[in-house]
Scaffold this motif. Structure first.
Motif, PDB file in Angstrom:
ATOM      1  N   GLU A 178      -5.942 -19.179  14.259  1.00  0.00           N
ATOM      2  CA  GLU A 178      -4.894 -20.164  14.551  1.00  0.00           C
ATOM      3  C   GLU A 178      -4.232 -19.801  15.877  1.00  0.00           C
ATOM      4  OE1 GLU A 178      -2.392 -21.235  11.195  1.00  0.00           O
ATOM      5  OE2 GLU A 178      -3.813 -20.262   9.828  1.00  0.00           O
ATOM      6  N   ILE A 179      -4.990 -19.901  16.962  1.00  0.00           N
ATOM      7  CA  ILE A 179      -4.538 -19.413  18.262  1.00  0.00           C
ATOM      8  C   ILE A 179      -3.386 -20.256  18.797  1.00  0.00           C
ATOM      9  CG2 ILE A 179      -5.264 -18.690  20.552  1.00  0.00           C
ATOM     10  CD1 ILE A 179      -6.752 -17.254  18.359  1.00  0.00           C
ATOM     11  N   ASP A 180      -3.449 -21.579  18.622  1.00  0.00           N
ATOM     12  CA  ASP A 180      -2.379 -22.432  19.156  1.00  0.00           C
ATOM     13  C   ASP A 180      -1.034 -22.071  18.536  1.00  0.00           C
ATOM     14  OD1 ASP A 180      -4.181 -23.728  20.766  1.00  0.00           O
ATOM     15  OD2 ASP A 180      -4.519 -25.385  19.368  1.00  0.00           O
ATOM     16  N   ARG A 181      -1.022 -21.804  17.230  1.00  0.00           N
ATOM     17  CA  ARG A 181       0.231 -21.395  16.589  1.00  0.00           C
ATOM     18  C   ARG A 181       0.672 -20.020  17.090  1.00  0.00           C
ATOM     19  NH1 ARG A 181      -0.004 -21.559  10.336  1.00  0.00           N
ATOM     20  NH2 ARG A 181       2.252 -21.284  10.610  1.00  0.00           N
ATOM     21  N   ALA A 182      -0.300 -19.138  17.326  1.00  0.00           N
ATOM     22  CA  ALA A 182       0.045 -17.817  17.863  1.00  0.00           C
ATOM     23  C   ALA A 182       0.640 -17.950  19.266  1.00  0.00           C
ATOM     24  CB  ALA A 182      -1.199 -16.930  17.898  1.00  0.00           C
ATOM     25  N   VAL A 183       0.096 -18.853  20.090  1.00  0.00           N
ATOM     26  CA  VAL A 183       0.632 -19.071  21.436  1.00  0.00           C
ATOM     27  C   VAL A 183       2.070 -19.563  21.365  1.00  0.00           C
ATOM     28  CG1 VAL A 183       0.442 -20.540  23.488  1.00  0.00           C
ATOM     29  CG2 VAL A 183      -1.587 -19.428  22.559  1.00  0.00           C
ATOM     30  N   ALA A 184       2.325 -20.514  20.455  1.00  0.00           N
ATOM     31  CA  ALA A 184       3.685 -21.037  20.320  1.00  0.00           C
ATOM     32  C   ALA A 184       4.663 -19.939  19.910  1.00  0.00           C
ATOM     33  CB  ALA A 184       3.699 -22.175  19.295  1.00  0.00           C
ATOM     34  N   LEU A 185       4.261 -19.088  18.973  1.00  0.00           N
ATOM     35  CA  LEU A 185       5.124 -17.988  18.547  1.00  0.00           C
ATOM     36  C   LEU A 185       5.315 -16.984  19.674  1.00  0.00           C
ATOM     37  CD1 LEU A 185       6.767 -16.464  16.460  1.00  0.00           C
ATOM     38  CD2 LEU A 185       4.626 -15.525  15.537  1.00  0.00           C
ATOM     39  N   ALA A 186       4.237 -16.662  20.400  1.00  0.00           N
ATOM     40  CA  ALA A 186       4.343 -15.716  21.509  1.00  0.00           C
ATOM     41  C   ALA A 186       5.281 -16.245  22.593  1.00  0.00           C
ATOM     42  CB  ALA A 186       2.956 -15.449  22.101  1.00  0.00           C
ATOM     43  N   ASP A 187       5.211 -17.559  22.878  1.00  0.00           N
ATOM     44  CA  ASP A 187       6.118 -18.150  23.867  1.00  0.00           C
ATOM     45  C   ASP A 187       7.563 -18.048  23.408  1.00  0.00           C
ATOM     46  OD1 ASP A 187       4.002 -18.760  25.480  1.00  0.00           O
ATOM     47  OD2 ASP A 187       3.902 -20.884  24.928  1.00  0.00           O
TER      48      ASP A 187
ATOM     49  N   HIS B 257       0.150 -14.433  25.688  1.00  0.00           N
ATOM     50  CA  HIS B 257       0.675 -15.245  26.783  1.00  0.00           C
ATOM     51  C   HIS B 257      -0.289 -15.239  27.962  1.00  0.00           C
ATOM     52  CE1 HIS B 257       3.427 -17.044  29.637  1.00  0.00           C
ATOM     53  NE2 HIS B 257       3.362 -15.963  30.407  1.00  0.00           N
ATOM     54  N   ARG B 258      -0.826 -14.074  28.283  1.00  0.00           N
ATOM     55  CA  ARG B 258      -1.790 -14.004  29.384  1.00  0.00           C
ATOM     56  C   ARG B 258      -3.042 -14.820  29.075  1.00  0.00           C
ATOM     57  NH1 ARG B 258      -1.574  -7.530  31.123  1.00  0.00           N
ATOM     58  NH2 ARG B 258       0.299  -7.709  32.437  1.00  0.00           N
ATOM     59  N   ALA B 259      -3.528 -14.729  27.843  1.00  0.00           N
ATOM     60  CA  ALA B 259      -4.699 -15.529  27.465  1.00  0.00           C
ATOM     61  C   ALA B 259      -4.399 -17.016  27.598  1.00  0.00           C
ATOM     62  CB  ALA B 259      -5.126 -15.193  26.040  1.00  0.00           C
ATOM     63  N   ASP B 260      -3.166 -17.417  27.267  1.00  0.00           N
ATOM     64  CA  ASP B 260      -2.801 -18.830  27.385  1.00  0.00           C
ATOM     65  C   ASP B 260      -2.755 -19.268  28.843  1.00  0.00           C
ATOM     66  OD1 ASP B 260      -1.917 -21.364  26.366  1.00  0.00           O
ATOM     67  OD2 ASP B 260       0.117 -20.841  27.011  1.00  0.00           O
TER      68      ASP B 260
ATOM     69  N   VAL C  77      -4.685 -18.173  31.157  1.00  0.00           N
ATOM     70  CA  VAL C  77      -6.093 -18.381  31.506  1.00  0.00           C
ATOM     71  C   VAL C  77      -6.586 -19.697  30.912  1.00  0.00           C
ATOM     72  CG1 VAL C  77      -8.433 -17.460  31.279  1.00  0.00           C
ATOM     73  CG2 VAL C  77      -6.511 -15.893  31.610  1.00  0.00           C
ATOM     74  N   HIS C  78      -6.244 -19.937  29.652  1.00  0.00           N
ATOM     75  CA  HIS C  78      -6.700 -21.141  28.957  1.00  0.00           C
ATOM     76  C   HIS C  78      -6.229 -22.411  29.661  1.00  0.00           C
ATOM     77  CE1 HIS C  78      -6.928 -24.016  25.493  1.00  0.00           C
ATOM     78  NE2 HIS C  78      -8.042 -23.338  25.269  1.00  0.00           N
ATOM     79  N   SER C  79      -5.026 -22.357  30.226  1.00  0.00           N
ATOM     80  CA  SER C  79      -4.483 -23.526  30.913  1.00  0.00           C
ATOM     81  C   SER C  79      -4.847 -23.564  32.395  1.00  0.00           C
ATOM     82  CB  SER C  79      -2.960 -23.558  30.752  1.00  0.00           C
ATOM     83  OG  SER C  79      -2.369 -22.397  31.316  1.00  0.00           O
ATOM     84  N   GLY C  80      -5.576 -22.551  32.873  1.00  0.00           N
ATOM     85  CA  GLY C  80      -5.989 -22.516  34.277  1.00  0.00           C
ATOM     86  C   GLY C  80      -4.870 -22.181  35.231  1.00  0.00           C
TER      87      GLY C  80
ATOM     88  N   TRP D 236      -3.775 -19.838  37.284  1.00  0.00           N
ATOM     89  CA  TRP D 236      -4.159 -18.574  37.913  1.00  0.00           C
ATOM     90  C   TRP D 236      -2.992 -17.960  38.682  1.00  0.00           C
ATOM     91  CZ3 TRP D 236      -8.156 -17.101  35.521  1.00  0.00           C
ATOM     92  CH2 TRP D 236      -9.121 -18.019  35.090  1.00  0.00           C
ATOM     93  N   THR D 237      -2.147 -18.807  39.279  1.00  0.00           N
ATOM     94  CA  THR D 237      -0.977 -18.282  39.980  1.00  0.00           C
ATOM     95  C   THR D 237      -0.061 -17.557  39.005  1.00  0.00           C
ATOM     96  OG1 THR D 237      -1.083 -20.078  41.603  1.00  0.00           O
ATOM     97  CG2 THR D 237       1.015 -18.900  41.408  1.00  0.00           C
ATOM     98  N   GLY D 238       0.154 -18.187  37.846  1.00  0.00           N
ATOM     99  CA  GLY D 238       0.999 -17.554  36.838  1.00  0.00           C
ATOM    100  C   GLY D 238       0.398 -16.263  36.323  1.00  0.00           C
ATOM    101  N   LEU D 239      -0.924 -16.237  36.126  1.00  0.00           N
ATOM    102  CA  LEU D 239      -1.568 -15.021  35.639  1.00  0.00           C
ATOM    103  C   LEU D 239      -1.436 -13.894  36.653  1.00  0.00           C
ATOM    104  CD1 LEU D 239      -3.390 -13.575  33.538  1.00  0.00           C
ATOM    105  CD2 LEU D 239      -5.357 -14.365  34.865  1.00  0.00           C
ATOM    106  N   LEU D 240      -1.687 -14.209  37.936  1.00  0.00           N
ATOM    107  CA  LEU D 240      -1.609 -13.168  38.962  1.00  0.00           C
ATOM    108  C   LEU D 240      -0.187 -12.651  39.099  1.00  0.00           C
ATOM    109  CD1 LEU D 240      -4.009 -14.693  41.631  1.00  0.00           C
ATOM    110  CD2 LEU D 240      -4.417 -12.687  40.194  1.00  0.00           C
ATOM    111  N   ALA D 241       0.800 -13.529  38.962  1.00  0.00           N
ATOM    112  CA  ALA D 241       2.186 -13.079  39.013  1.00  0.00           C
ATOM    113  C   ALA D 241       2.505 -12.169  37.830  1.00  0.00           C
ATOM    114  CB  ALA D 241       3.128 -14.289  39.038  1.00  0.00           C
ATOM    115  N   ASP D 242       1.906 -12.478  36.669  1.00  0.00           N
ATOM    116  CA  ASP D 242       2.183 -11.697  35.472  1.00  0.00           C
ATOM    117  C   ASP D 242       1.563 -10.307  35.547  1.00  0.00           C
ATOM    118  OD1 ASP D 242       3.165 -12.121  32.466  1.00  0.00           O
ATOM    119  OD2 ASP D 242       1.331 -10.936  32.435  1.00  0.00           O
TER     120      ASP D 242
END
Length: 608
Positions: free
Chosen positions: A108-117, A133-136, A138-141, A143-149
């Protein structure tokens, strides 16, 4: 060759991963919250309890239920109850992480993403919520946010957080910074102990940007590319370089490649000149999925692989649903945890993708059968024979399932097909299907064919105790070849002196030959290892009766009845009651006068 091993186990990598990501491993040890009104002792009241949950009935129930579900690896139930517990205490980091573990494990990854957020927005994120959060991103593309993180770690930070470094490398590629991405992988490859793993990803990145020569030179190193995805990637890359003969030779030299039809199909496409694309990774997100998959594979070699390995495999499959190895690893981990309802959708997805793996399917069939899920096992076996009709192991698995369900006549054609496919195979590959078909034939009243199979199998495996026992006992039961039969059973006992079933066969062979006194000692040895078997107790009672130990015989018959024998035990409770009522001699006389045939039970057969 293991179909799911992506890298050789790397202790440095495992140690770094375990240090980098801390999960609530103590979930099962944490005390349940007390109901209100239970006063703690003075020392406990003074101790700081930053993670303590509110002491309410509302929390205790879901928490205890979640703990029990976790112990049983029931991830769906654990997710439901931990989410309820978090609702009662939204700030408890332990409960938050436990809920995330259960949600991701249940898929249930979508629910896990919501809880992590939510965790991240309400305060400092946990290690696991940060990973999700990092996986999300990537999932949403993003890349700027991932590199900042992930930032720009120095060399010391790279060694301490390998995952962040790998995410940065692929994130740079996603952001269109190919040169920086390759440089980042090269820098990370200098971290002690992780060069093979990093170089595999560097090779994939090079191939994705069109540097096939550089990619091939990295994958040619066995430490980097000697695994199923590495072989696949290298063969595809060689095809891009118009080195098709090298690709074919490389695949054909892989040990155990005959069990990997995907590689064989790739070889055939390359050999025939068909177009072959490089598609092991199609996007940087696929590359990050492979990072998670690589880590999951390494973590499976750790002393305590759950739940980290499943979490990484789940995230890999979420980021790249078409990566068969990710789905396969998820399915196999769930299967090992007896979570068949969660594993089956993954296996179904592999079938739809045309990625059914025979080795994994055979393991799945065996696991389902051992778990008593015979209908599902049967469907899986039929699907495997349909997908790979030339695979003898698939037909053997089908035959074994039918034989275990006592559908002996139906099992014979499955073994016939397997043995036909094994006609030119080494002899040692034929002994078990010959033995298994012999059992099915003997139990379906085709003894002439069965005898030929047993003898052929014995020529191949003259020291296989269960095989010798089965043929010897069958001859004794038919009153044929008595001397040779007894020799076979005696040899089986010498080979397996503590096997209660074989000792039972020896004793019963003496009994059938009228050598009652000789039967006592092996049957008493058999009962020591099989005291809960109603058949052995019944046999011992008969033997005791024949040597004049009538009181002891009655004790054994009573014990056999107390064990609730069924038809599957080859024991007739009514016949035992008749022996207790009138004695064995009277029962035998009645059976002889009425021409009632009392067939001896079949000898115990080996399953492998």
């Amino acid at each position: 060759m293991d179909a799911v091993t992506l890298t050789r186990p790397n202790l440095a990598l495992i140690a770094a991963l375990m240090a980098a990501l801390t999960l609530p491993a103590g979930a099962q040890e944490r005390p349940a919250p007390r109901p209100e009104g239970d006063a703690p002792d003075a020392a406990a009241a003074q101790a700081p309890k930053p993670d303590a949950a509110p002491l309410t009935f509302g929390l205790a129930g879901p928490f205890l239920a979640a703990r029990m579900a976790t112990v049983e690896s029931d991830f769906q139930a654990a997710a439901r109850y931990f989410v309820q517990a978090v609702a009662h205490d939204p700030g408890d980091r332990f409960l938050q992480d436990s809920a995330l573990v259960a949600l991701v494990s249940a898929g249930e990854i979508d629910r896990a993403v919501a809880l992590a957020d939510r965790i991240g927005s309400e305060g400092e994120p946990t290690e696991l919520s940060h990973l999700i959060h990092r996986a999300d991103l990537v999932h949403s593309g993003d890349w700027t946010g991932l590199l900042a993180d992930v930032g720009t770690p120095g060399d010391a930070e790279l060694e301490a957080d390998l995952l962040a470094g790998m995410l940065r490398g692929w994130g740079l590629l996603g952001a269109g910074k190919a040169s920086e991405a390759l440089a980042e992988f090269e820098r990370l490859s200098r971290v002690p102990g992780v060069a093979p793993m990093v170089n595999y990803h560097l090779a994939l990145a090079r191939a994705l940007v069109g540097d096939y020569e550089g990619a091939e030179s990295l994958l040619a190193d066995d430490m980097t590319g000697a695994h199923i995805l590495g072989f696949t990637a290298r063969a595809q890359i060689l095809a891009q370089l118009e080195r098709r003969d090298d690709a074919v030779a490389m695949i054909e030299a892989i040990p155990g490649v005959e069990a990997e039809p995907q590689l064989l199909a790739l070889r055939d496409r390359i050999k025939s000149g068909q177009p072959v694309a490089f598609d092991v990774v199609r996007t940087p997100a696929d590359g990050i999925a492979q990072v998670f998959l690589t880590f999951a594979s390494a973590l499976l070699s750790s002393p305590d692989p759950e739940p980290l390995s499943l979490i990484h495999a789940r995230l890999a499959a979420w980021l790249s649903p078409d990566t068969a190895e990710a789905r396969l690893m998820v399915a196999q981990i769930l299967q090992e945890r007896q979570q068949f309802d969660l594993a089956e959708p993954e296996f179904d997805a592999l079938r739809r993708m045309g990625q059914m793996r025979p080795v994994a399917e055979l393991s799945r069939i065996d696991t389902l059968s051992r778990a008593g899920r015979t209908e599902e096992a049967g469907k899986a076996a039929l699907s495997l024979t349909a997908a790979y009709p030339d695979l003898p192991q698939a037909w053997i698995a089908l035959g074994d399932l039918l034989r275990q369900q006592e559908k002996f006549a139906q099992a014979v054609p499955a073994y016939d097909k397997a043995l036909a496919l094994l006609a030119d195979a080494p002899a040692d590959a034929r002994w078990f299907p010959l033995y298994a078909r012999g059992i099915a034939l003997e139990r379906s009243q085709q003894f002439d064919r069965a005898e030929a199979d047993f003898l052929a199998a014995i020529e191949i495996r003259p020291n296989q105790a269960s095989l010798l026992n089965y043929l010897g006992y069958s001859w004794i039961d038919r009153n044929e070849n008595l001397d040779r039969a007894l020799d076979l059973i005696k040899k089986a006992v010498e080979l397996s002196p503590d096997d209660g079933y074989i000792l039972d066969s020896l004793a019963w062979a003496y009994y059938r030959l009228g050598r009652y006194q000789d039967a006592v000692e092996p049957m008493e040895r058999a009962i020591l290892t099989m005291s809960q078997d109603p058949l052995v107790n019944d046999h011992l009672g008969d033997i005791y009766w024949k040597v004049g130990r009538h009181r002891e015989a009655e004790i054994q018959w009573h014990r056999a009845l107390s064990l609730d024998p069924t038809d599957s035990d080859d024991v007739d409770p009514d016949r035992i009651r008749a022996k207790l009522d009138r004695g064995l001699d009277a029962v035998l006389a009645e059976e002889a006068a009425g021409a009632v045939e009392t067939p001896a039970p079949a000898p115990q057969a080996a399953n492998n």
